[in-house]
Design an enzyme around this catalytic site. Structure first.
Site, PDB file in Angstrom:
ATOM      1  N   SER A   1       0.816  -1.219   0.000  1.00 31.87           N
ATOM      2  CA  SER A   1       0.000   0.000   0.000  1.00 31.87           C
ATOM      3  C   SER A   1       0.848   1.266   0.000  1.00 31.87           C
ATOM      4  O   SER A   1       1.901   1.333   0.652  1.00 31.87           O
ATOM      5  CB  SER A   1      -0.881  -0.006   1.253  1.00 31.87           C
ATOM      6  OG  SER A   1      -1.450   1.264   1.461  1.00 31.87           O
TER       7      SER A   1
ATOM      8  N   GLU B   1       0.084   3.671   1.664  1.00 30.61           N
ATOM      9  CA  GLU B   1       0.098   4.094   3.073  1.00 30.61           C
ATOM     10  C   GLU B   1       1.477   3.882   3.683  1.00 30.61           C
ATOM     11  O   GLU B   1       1.832   4.536   4.655  1.00 30.61           O
ATOM     12  CB  GLU B   1      -0.938   3.287   3.870  1.00 30.61           C
ATOM     13  CG  GLU B   1      -2.350   3.799   3.781  1.00 30.61           C
ATOM     14  CD  GLU B   1      -2.557   5.110   4.533  1.00 30.61           C
ATOM     15  OE1 GLU B   1      -2.282   5.157   5.738  1.00 30.61           O
ATOM     16  OE2 GLU B   1      -2.998   6.080   3.899  1.00 30.61           O
TER      17      GLU B   1
ATOM     18  N   TYR C   1      -2.059  -0.002  10.496  1.00 31.79           N
ATOM     19  CA  TYR C   1      -2.263  -0.692   9.216  1.00 31.79           C
ATOM     20  C   TYR C   1      -1.016  -0.570   8.346  1.00 31.79           C
ATOM     21  O   TYR C   1      -0.516  -1.557   7.788  1.00 31.79           O
ATOM     22  CB  TYR C   1      -3.474  -0.087   8.497  1.00 31.79           C
ATOM     23  CG  TYR C   1      -3.588  -0.463   7.038  1.00 31.79           C
ATOM     24  CD1 TYR C   1      -4.139  -1.683   6.644  1.00 31.79           C
ATOM     25  CD2 TYR C   1      -3.144   0.404   6.027  1.00 31.79           C
ATOM     26  CE1 TYR C   1      -4.242  -2.030   5.298  1.00 31.79           C
ATOM     27  CE2 TYR C   1      -3.238   0.068   4.692  1.00 31.79           C
ATOM     28  CZ  TYR C   1      -3.782  -1.143   4.328  1.00 31.79           C
ATOM     29  OH  TYR C   1      -3.879  -1.487   2.996  1.00 31.79           O
TER      30      TYR C   1
HETATM   31  P1  NAP Z   1     -11.268  -5.063   0.965  1.00 35.12           P
HETATM   32  O1  NAP Z   1     -12.395  -4.760   0.040  1.00 35.12           O
HETATM   33  O2  NAP Z   1     -11.314  -4.563   2.350  1.00 35.12           O
HETATM   34  O3  NAP Z   1     -11.082  -6.653   0.975  1.00 35.12           O
HETATM   35  C1  NAP Z   1     -10.269  -7.269   1.926  1.00 35.12           C
HETATM   36  C2  NAP Z   1     -10.389  -8.762   1.765  1.00 35.12           C
HETATM   37  O4  NAP Z   1      -9.600  -9.382   2.791  1.00 35.12           O
HETATM   38  C3  NAP Z   1     -11.810  -9.309   1.934  1.00 35.12           C
HETATM   39  O5  NAP Z   1     -11.999 -10.361   1.029  1.00 35.12           O
HETATM   40  C4  NAP Z   1     -11.798  -9.818   3.362  1.00 35.12           C
HETATM   41  O6  NAP Z   1     -12.755 -10.828   3.594  1.00 35.12           O
HETATM   42  C5  NAP Z   1     -10.398 -10.388   3.409  1.00 35.12           C
HETATM   43  N1  NAP Z   1      -9.948 -10.642   4.779  1.00 35.12           N
HETATM   44  C6  NAP Z   1     -10.057  -9.843   5.859  1.00 35.12           C
HETATM   45  N2  NAP Z   1      -9.555 -10.456   6.938  1.00 35.12           N
HETATM   46  C7  NAP Z   1      -9.130 -11.672   6.537  1.00 35.12           C
HETATM   47  C8  NAP Z   1      -8.549 -12.781   7.201  1.00 35.12           C
HETATM   48  N3  NAP Z   1      -8.318 -12.774   8.502  1.00 35.12           N
HETATM   49  N4  NAP Z   1      -8.256 -13.877   6.472  1.00 35.12           N
HETATM   50  C9  NAP Z   1      -8.508 -13.909   5.144  1.00 35.12           C
HETATM   51  N5  NAP Z   1      -9.074 -12.903   4.460  1.00 35.12           N
HETATM   52  C10 NAP Z   1      -9.373 -11.799   5.155  1.00 35.12           C
HETATM   53  O7  NAP Z   1      -9.887  -4.534   0.332  1.00 35.12           O
HETATM   54  P2  NAP Z   1      -9.540  -4.164  -1.175  1.00 35.12           P
HETATM   55  O8  NAP Z   1      -9.829  -2.730  -1.394  1.00 35.12           O
HETATM   56  O9  NAP Z   1     -10.116  -5.189  -2.085  1.00 35.12           O
HETATM   57  O10 NAP Z   1      -7.960  -4.288  -1.153  1.00 35.12           O
HETATM   58  C11 NAP Z   1      -7.310  -5.536  -1.402  1.00 35.12           C
HETATM   59  C12 NAP Z   1      -5.950  -5.537  -0.734  1.00 35.12           C
HETATM   60  O11 NAP Z   1      -5.165  -4.466  -1.236  1.00 35.12           O
HETATM   61  C13 NAP Z   1      -5.974  -5.352   0.774  1.00 35.12           C
HETATM   62  O12 NAP Z   1      -4.904  -6.081   1.297  1.00 35.12           O
HETATM   63  C14 NAP Z   1      -5.709  -3.864   0.961  1.00 35.12           C
HETATM   64  O13 NAP Z   1      -5.119  -3.629   2.221  1.00 35.12           O
HETATM   65  C15 NAP Z   1      -4.745  -3.617  -0.167  1.00 35.12           C
HETATM   66  N6  NAP Z   1      -4.759  -2.269  -0.736  1.00 35.12           N
HETATM   67  C16 NAP Z   1      -5.922  -1.710  -1.137  1.00 35.12           C
HETATM   68  C17 NAP Z   1      -5.916  -0.456  -1.731  1.00 35.12           C
HETATM   69  C18 NAP Z   1      -7.188   0.207  -2.183  1.00 35.12           C
HETATM   70  O14 NAP Z   1      -7.153   1.416  -2.411  1.00 35.12           O
HETATM   71  N7  NAP Z   1      -8.282  -0.525  -2.365  1.00 35.12           N
HETATM   72  C19 NAP Z   1      -4.695   0.195  -1.911  1.00 35.12           C
HETATM   73  C20 NAP Z   1      -3.526  -0.420  -1.490  1.00 35.12           C
HETATM   74  C21 NAP Z   1      -3.564  -1.662  -0.925  1.00 35.12           C
HETATM   75  P3  NAP Z   1     -14.235 -10.499   4.172  1.00 35.12           P
HETATM   76  O15 NAP Z   1     -15.069 -10.194   2.968  1.00 35.12           O
HETATM   77  O16 NAP Z   1     -14.609 -11.767   4.857  1.00 35.12           O
HETATM   78  O17 NAP Z   1     -14.094  -9.318   5.091  1.00 35.12           O
HETATM   79  N1  GDD Z   2     -12.851   6.588   5.654  1.00 32.98           N
HETATM   80  C1  GDD Z   2     -13.047   7.908   5.792  1.00 32.98           C
HETATM   81  N2  GDD Z   2     -14.239   8.347   6.301  1.00 32.98           N
HETATM   82  N3  GDD Z   2     -12.053   8.748   5.403  1.00 32.98           N
HETATM   83  C2  GDD Z   2     -12.289  10.075   5.514  1.00 32.98           C
HETATM   84  C3  GDD Z   2     -13.500  10.590   6.007  1.00 32.98           C
HETATM   85  C4  GDD Z   2     -14.517   9.686   6.430  1.00 32.98           C
HETATM   86  O1  GDD Z   2     -15.579  10.070   6.882  1.00 32.98           O
HETATM   87  N4  GDD Z   2     -13.427  11.950   5.969  1.00 32.98           N
HETATM   88  C5  GDD Z   2     -12.226  12.262   5.464  1.00 32.98           C
HETATM   89  N5  GDD Z   2     -11.522  11.136   5.206  1.00 32.98           N
HETATM   90  C6  GDD Z   2     -10.133  11.092   4.695  1.00 32.98           C
HETATM   91  C7  GDD Z   2      -9.190  10.217   5.521  1.00 32.98           C
HETATM   92  O2  GDD Z   2      -8.752  10.912   6.689  1.00 32.98           O
HETATM   93  C8  GDD Z   2      -8.080   9.980   4.507  1.00 32.98           C
HETATM   94  O3  GDD Z   2      -7.177  11.056   4.518  1.00 32.98           O
HETATM   95  C9  GDD Z   2      -8.814   9.979   3.161  1.00 32.98           C
HETATM   96  O4  GDD Z   2     -10.127  10.513   3.415  1.00 32.98           O
HETATM   97  C10 GDD Z   2      -8.957   8.601   2.529  1.00 32.98           C
HETATM   98  O5  GDD Z   2      -9.484   7.709   3.514  1.00 32.98           O
HETATM   99  P1  GDD Z   2      -9.976   6.242   3.099  1.00 32.98           P
HETATM  100  O6  GDD Z   2     -10.923   6.313   1.960  1.00 32.98           O
HETATM  101  O7  GDD Z   2     -10.444   5.577   4.351  1.00 32.98           O
HETATM  102  O8  GDD Z   2      -8.662   5.548   2.515  1.00 32.98           O
HETATM  103  P2  GDD Z   2      -7.162   5.523   3.049  1.00 32.98           P
HETATM  104  O9  GDD Z   2      -6.361   6.389   2.123  1.00 32.98           O
HETATM  105  O10 GDD Z   2      -7.068   5.773   4.485  1.00 32.98           O
HETATM  106  O11 GDD Z   2      -6.779   3.978   2.823  1.00 32.98           O
HETATM  107  C11 GDD Z   2      -7.121   3.321   1.609  1.00 32.98           C
HETATM  108  O12 GDD Z   2      -6.075   3.431   0.678  1.00 32.98           O
HETATM  109  C12 GDD Z   2      -4.860   2.783   1.077  1.00 32.98           C
HETATM  110  C13 GDD Z   2      -3.836   3.027  -0.042  1.00 32.98           C
HETATM  111  O13 GDD Z   2      -3.265   4.296   0.086  1.00 32.98           O
HETATM  112  C14 GDD Z   2      -7.435   1.863   1.966  1.00 32.98           C
HETATM  113  O14 GDD Z   2      -7.967   1.216   0.847  1.00 32.98           O
HETATM  114  C15 GDD Z   2      -6.175   1.126   2.387  1.00 32.98           C
HETATM  115  O15 GDD Z   2      -6.471  -0.262   2.558  1.00 32.98           O
HETATM  116  C16 GDD Z   2      -5.122   1.310   1.302  1.00 32.98           C
HETATM  117  O16 GDD Z   2      -3.936   0.642   1.633  1.00 32.98           O
END
Ligand code: NAP
Ligand code: GDD
Length: 377
Positions: free
Chosen positions: A139, A141, A162
């Site tokens: 990520s 992050e 995280y």
């Molecule tokens: P997501 O929608 O939150 O999906 C997370 C997945 O992980 C779900 O299938 C969840 O299953 C599963 N999971 C949670 N706890 C688990 C456990 N203990 N054992 C096995 N599986 C488990 O996340 P996403 O947006 O698809 O992201 C996919 C991956 O990329 C994650 O690792 C996330 O941290 C990473 N990532 C995401 C972003 C982004 O912007 N989306 C960016 C950078 C990295 P359940 O359905 O049962 O909860």
């Molecule tokens: N969730 C959330 N809810 N975020 C908020 C809100 C709110 O009400 N208001 C403002 N934000 C701001 C957060 O403080 C953050 O700066 C930004 O919106 C994005 O928040 P999220 O959408 O929760 O995503 P994230 O950037 O913290 O994390 C996501 O992206 C990562 C990659 O950079 C997640 O998908 C992570 O799993 C992933 O690794």
């Protein structure tokens, strides 16, 4: 391609946003896809249901297995049984704000969970004589407080439990690659969204709420920090990058991003424009959504992925926001239809009565439909 000759992929985290897009991509490419799902008291395969086929009806390209990143023996057993060519570790407690409340749990699933899967992968790779490949979902992050633009050379400076856990998973992968010569690659993915995005991430929270506000189903939207900047792309582009990372000749670490960033306020303004809602009259700040330590600005430099893999994002920020708004207006319309048909829905003033996560669950249409079906029984 027959079942016997198809490539096999094992996806941990298949029920999530990325898991569902990756499954679609791999099935289109002729893979046999195996997914690990957690046992839950309610169904959690909503994002996969359109791809699932009853095994009695013929060839099934998608197989689901119970398992958990907390359970090393089960992971080991599944890998030995399935003998995958590619493993994608997308499983995570992926909510940054929640990781402050559940730091130890997040570390166990995200960091130690990745290690459990990697060790099972290592033993399978070394004992089977095959050359399987492993992808770890890292990520942006992990860059945290490091100034943008961020690329593979940028120092990591995680700002949440995280991000610390993701960084451990990243380095476990690098170490396995160097120690055993295994094909382990890390994606360093910047934020990616879609209409399938979880409803507690800010983009989907915004588009979901605007749809409901537009149709009079909700009055207010409460948000935290509107000044944070993110590099937002579309999940379907990013799962294509994951696949390309594993098809490359050599393993490595790759930043995947769009190269441009927007503030949360800019996302909100554009989404409100597409929804036809005056956001200033309905959005309020709630300090509960602020984070103890924030990541202020993420903007990725993906020149390595472009040069080495030939990857480019195809879906623009504007298209991403528009498709999310259109999807959630449609969802709100369906909800309104149910309300007009006389079904009672708990009143929502937009203020989150319980945790943000729980409210989102209550708001999901799937939940509503299940409730109505149950009421009919
Ligand atoms: P997501 O929608 O939150 O999906 C997370 C997945 O992980 C779900 O299938 C969840 O299953 C599963 N999971 C949670 N706890 C688990 C456990 N203990 N054992 C096995 N599986 C488990 O996340 P996403 O947006 O698809 O992201 C996919 C991956 O990329 C994650 O690792 C996330 O941290 C990473 N990532 C995401 C972003 C982004 O912007 N989306 C960016 C950078 C990295 P359940 O359905 O049962 O909860
Ligand atoms: N969730 C959330 N809810 N975020 C908020 C809100 C709110 O009400 N208001 C403002 N934000 C701001 C957060 O403080 C953050 O700066 C930004 O919106 C994005 O928040 P999220 O959408 O929760 O995503 P994230 O950037 O913290 O994390 C996501 O992206 C990562 C990659 O950079 C997640 O998908 C992570 O799993 C992933 O690794």
């Amino acid at each position: 391609m027959s079942e016997a000759t198809a490539k096999k992929a094992l996806i941990c985290g298949i029920t999530g946003q990325d898991g569902s897009y990756l499954t679609e991509l791999l099935i289109r490419k002729g893979y046999q896809v195996h997914g690990i799902i957690r046992r839950t008291s309610t169904f959690n395969t909503e994002r996969l249901d359109h791809m699932y086929m009853d095994p009695h009806e013929g060839r099934v390209p998608l197989h689901l297995h119970f398992g958990d990143l907390a359970n090393a023996a089960r992971l080991r057993h599944l890998i030995q049984q399935i003998q995958p060519d590619e493993i994608y570790n997308l499983g995570a407690q992926s909510h940054v704000r929640v990781s402050f409340d559940q730091a130890e749990y997040t570390a166990d699933v995200v960091a130690t969970g990745a290690l459990r899967l990697l060790e099972a992968f290592r033993d399978y790779a070394l004992q089977s004589g095959k050359k399987p490949r492993y992808y770890q979902a890292g990520s942006s992050e992990m860059f945290g407080a490091s100034a943008p633009p961020q690329n593979e050379e940028t120092p990591f400076y995680p700002r949440s439990p995280y991000a610390v856990a993701k960084l451990a998973a990243h380095w476990y992968g690098v170490n396995q690659r160097e120690a055993y010569g295994l094909f382990v690659s890390n994606g360093i993915m910047f934020n990616h969204e879609s209409p399938r995005r979880g409803e507690t991430f800010v983009t989907r929270k915004i588009t979901r709420a605007l749809g409901r506000i537009k149709l009079g189903l909700q009055e207010k939207l409460y948000l935290g920090n509107l000044d944070a900047r993110r590099d937002w792309g579309h999940a379907s582009d990013y799962v294509r990058a994951m696949w390309m990372i594993l098809q490359h000749d050599t393993p490595g670490d790759f930043v995947v991003a769009t190269g441009s960033s927007h503030s949360v306020r800019e996302f909100l303004e554009l989404a409100a424009h597409y929804a036809g809602v005056d956001w200033k009259s309905c959005v309020e700040q709630d300090v509960r959504y602020l984070r103890p330590t924030e990541v202020d600005s993420l903007k990725g430099d993906y020149s390595k992925a472009r040069r080495v893999l030939g990857w480019e994002p195809e879906i623009s920020f504007e298209e991403l926001v528009r498709t999310m708004v259109e999807h959630d207006l449609e969802l709100a319309q369906q909800e309104l239809t149910l309300v007009r048909a006389g079904h009672h829905i708990a009143p929502r003033g937009g203020r989150m009565p319980r945790s943000e996560e729980h409210t989102s669950e209550l708001q999901s249409l799937a939940y509503l439909v299940c409730r109505l079906l149950l009421e009919k029984k």
